[in-house]
Scaffold this motif. Sequence first.
Motif, PDB file in Angstrom:
ATOM      1  N   LEU A  20      81.793  -3.642 -31.363  1.00 45.24           N
ATOM      2  CA  LEU A  20      82.419  -3.079 -30.169  1.00 45.24           C
ATOM      3  C   LEU A  20      82.462  -1.563 -30.252  1.00 45.24           C
ATOM      4  N   ASP A  21      82.762  -1.027 -31.412  1.00 46.57           N
ATOM      5  CA  ASP A  21      82.777   0.430 -31.564  1.00 46.57           C
ATOM      6  C   ASP A  21      81.391   0.999 -31.296  1.00 46.57           C
ATOM      7  N   GLU A  22      80.386   0.345 -31.881  1.00 41.03           N
ATOM      8  CA  GLU A  22      79.011   0.804 -31.663  1.00 41.03           C
ATOM      9  C   GLU A  22      78.673   0.843 -30.193  1.00 41.03           C
ATOM     10  N   ILE A  23      79.051  -0.244 -29.539  1.00 45.92           N
ATOM     11  CA  ILE A  23      78.759  -0.324 -28.097  1.00 45.92           C
ATOM     12  C   ILE A  23      79.399   0.849 -27.377  1.00 45.92           C
ATOM     13  N   ARG A  24      80.656   1.149 -27.718  1.00 44.35           N
ATOM     14  CA  ARG A  24      81.382   2.224 -27.037  1.00 44.35           C
ATOM     15  C   ARG A  24      80.702   3.550 -27.262  1.00 44.35           C
ATOM     16  N   LEU A  25      80.258   3.799 -28.488  1.00 48.92           N
ATOM     17  CA  LEU A  25      79.618   5.073 -28.801  1.00 48.92           C
ATOM     18  C   LEU A  25      78.304   5.215 -28.044  1.00 48.92           C
ATOM     19  N   SER A  26      77.518   4.116 -28.080  1.00 51.15           N
ATOM     20  CA  SER A  26      76.206   4.208 -27.430  1.00 51.15           C
ATOM     21  C   SER A  26      76.363   4.365 -25.926  1.00 51.15           C
ATOM     22  N   MET A  27      77.352   3.731 -25.382  1.00 50.86           N
ATOM     23  CA  MET A  27      77.576   3.849 -23.951  1.00 50.86           C
ATOM     24  C   MET A  27      77.971   5.267 -23.579  1.00 50.86           C
ATOM     25  N   SER A  28      78.779   5.906 -24.397  1.00 52.13           N
ATOM     26  CA  SER A  28      79.179   7.283 -24.061  1.00 52.13           C
ATOM     27  C   SER A  28      77.984   8.203 -24.145  1.00 52.13           C
ATOM     28  N   SER A  29      77.149   8.013 -25.156  1.00 49.00           N
ATOM     29  CA  SER A  29      75.974   8.878 -25.273  1.00 49.00           C
ATOM     30  C   SER A  29      75.021   8.650 -24.104  1.00 49.00           C
ATOM     31  N   ALA A  30      74.884   7.387 -23.718  1.00 52.78           N
ATOM     32  CA  ALA A  30      74.002   7.083 -22.575  1.00 52.78           C
ATOM     33  C   ALA A  30      74.540   7.724 -21.314  1.00 52.78           C
ATOM     34  N   ARG A  31      75.864   7.696 -21.177  1.00 52.86           N
ATOM     35  CA  ARG A  31      76.475   8.323 -20.007  1.00 52.86           C
ATOM     36  C   ARG A  31      76.188   9.795 -19.965  1.00 52.86           C
ATOM     37  N   GLU A  32      76.245  10.449 -21.127  1.00 56.47           N
ATOM     38  CA  GLU A  32      75.931  11.877 -21.207  1.00 56.47           C
ATOM     39  C   GLU A  32      74.506  12.126 -20.743  1.00 56.47           C
ATOM     40  N   ALA A  33      73.567  11.309 -21.265  1.00 56.94           N
ATOM     41  CA  ALA A  33      72.149  11.510 -20.921  1.00 56.94           C
ATOM     42  C   ALA A  33      71.927  11.337 -19.428  1.00 56.94           C
TER      43      ALA A  33
END
Lengths: 376, 135
Positions: A20-33
């Motif tokens: 779940l943490d991984e998912i949250r991190l990747s989602m935030s980075s994707a949002r930035e991109a």
Amino acid sequence: MSIETEQQSEINMDDLAKSLDEIRLSMSSAREAIRSLQEKVDRGELDTREGISLLSVKSNVMLQYLQNLVLLSAHRALGHSLADRTPPSEPFIDQKRGARGSDAGDRVDSMIESRLALEKVKLMEGKMKYQIDKLVRAAQEPVKSTQDGSIDPLAFRPNPAALMDQESEGGGEGSDHSDEGTQARDGIYRPPKLAPMPYNEPTRGKDKKRRGPLPTALSSLAQMDLSMPHMESTSGLGSTPALMSGRAKELQRMTEFEEENFTRLVMKKKDAKKRAQDEADIALGGIGGASTRRGRGGGLDDEFGDILRSVGRSRSGVVGDGYEELRQKSKKASVLVRSRERDHDDVPEGGEDGPRQRKRSRFEKAVKSSKKRLRK
Amino acid sequence: MADAPVTIRTRKFITNRLLARRQFVVDVLHPSRPNVSKAELSEKLAAIYKADKARVVPFGFKTVFGGGRSTGFALIYDDEASQRKFEPKYRLIRSGLETAPVKTNRKLRKERKNRAKKLRGTKKAKAAEPPKKGK
């Protein structure tokens, strides 16, 4: 037992927390991109005039479809009904249409849209299949060093220079080596590309059409020796009749032999009959082909054909004495025969060269003349 | 019809000393007549060539298609002895110098022969009669 399950559940919980943490991190980075890309598009830096290419559209639409499917299943798991939808207000054609909402019904609409897009893309791909295949093949083959830029494998126009190149290599289109080298990996059988040819049925012997009769000029030329002095008249016919056919020459030779040797040739009855027929034919201007013809030949038929046809000739030949023949002639013919011979009044005789055999011609003439006399 | 005129032309005239005769091809023009009989022809030819009409032998006459003309051959012998010597038998019979052999019944001869095939030796003479009926 319970301790093991607890440990397993702990392990699972730990894994779950990590993922779940991984998912949250990747989602935030994707949002930035995505935010940066969106800013770029808003500023107009990226060239979006030509839109997305067909091949990438396919993959993107497929991804969209799968996303919608997952979200729809999540909605249904939560129990939302499919009827909830918040569609945008503008019509479908309007380019400024806003995005749909995120209810279950909206997901269904998006899925339908994606599905339609995929089908259309498939059709368009089918139209471009040749070019796509050529590209794929060019990418798969090892890079051939092209001496001249004329033989470019990516060029889509037919290239006659390529034919010469193939011939010089020693392999045609149907040769096994070149085909095996390039297409063996496919495993698909490709037939040789041959030009289509029209199919002509072979002419059978009995269907051979008979050629027309040889013109007199040609046949006489074939036999005359033009170096010898020959006589010609103003009408162009000449004094001696030219022998037209081989049969005529043969018959003339026969008569010459007979007169020279003071005998008559001994022949079978059939041959004697044929000879008489051919002489009659040639005397009337035919070519004398009694052996190949049934009945009368060209000469007799040309001269007397209409007369001989108009005279009533019975198939059975001579019937007893003359009285019997007269009696048979006076009998009425069958209805069919009479109907065939009746139409002289209605149908104009365009195609025949003379009067057909008619039963009451003389009587009709007598009737006509008597009517005329009565009117006068 | 004897009144219609008849024209006689001769071609390829040869005097054959070996066979003691004169031979030629005869062209007879006979418009409005079917053809000319051999007897009449021999008379006319004898008049032309000043010979005996019994010595003139016409043969092989054929009328061309359309009528009016016939072509044939004719021989004029010097004397009767050479005619009897050199002429074939059928022409001698035609001209009357010889008589035709008696015409036997061909069928009878063949039947007799077939009956004789079944017997041997002197019994062949018995086969001359047909077997009596009923026996």
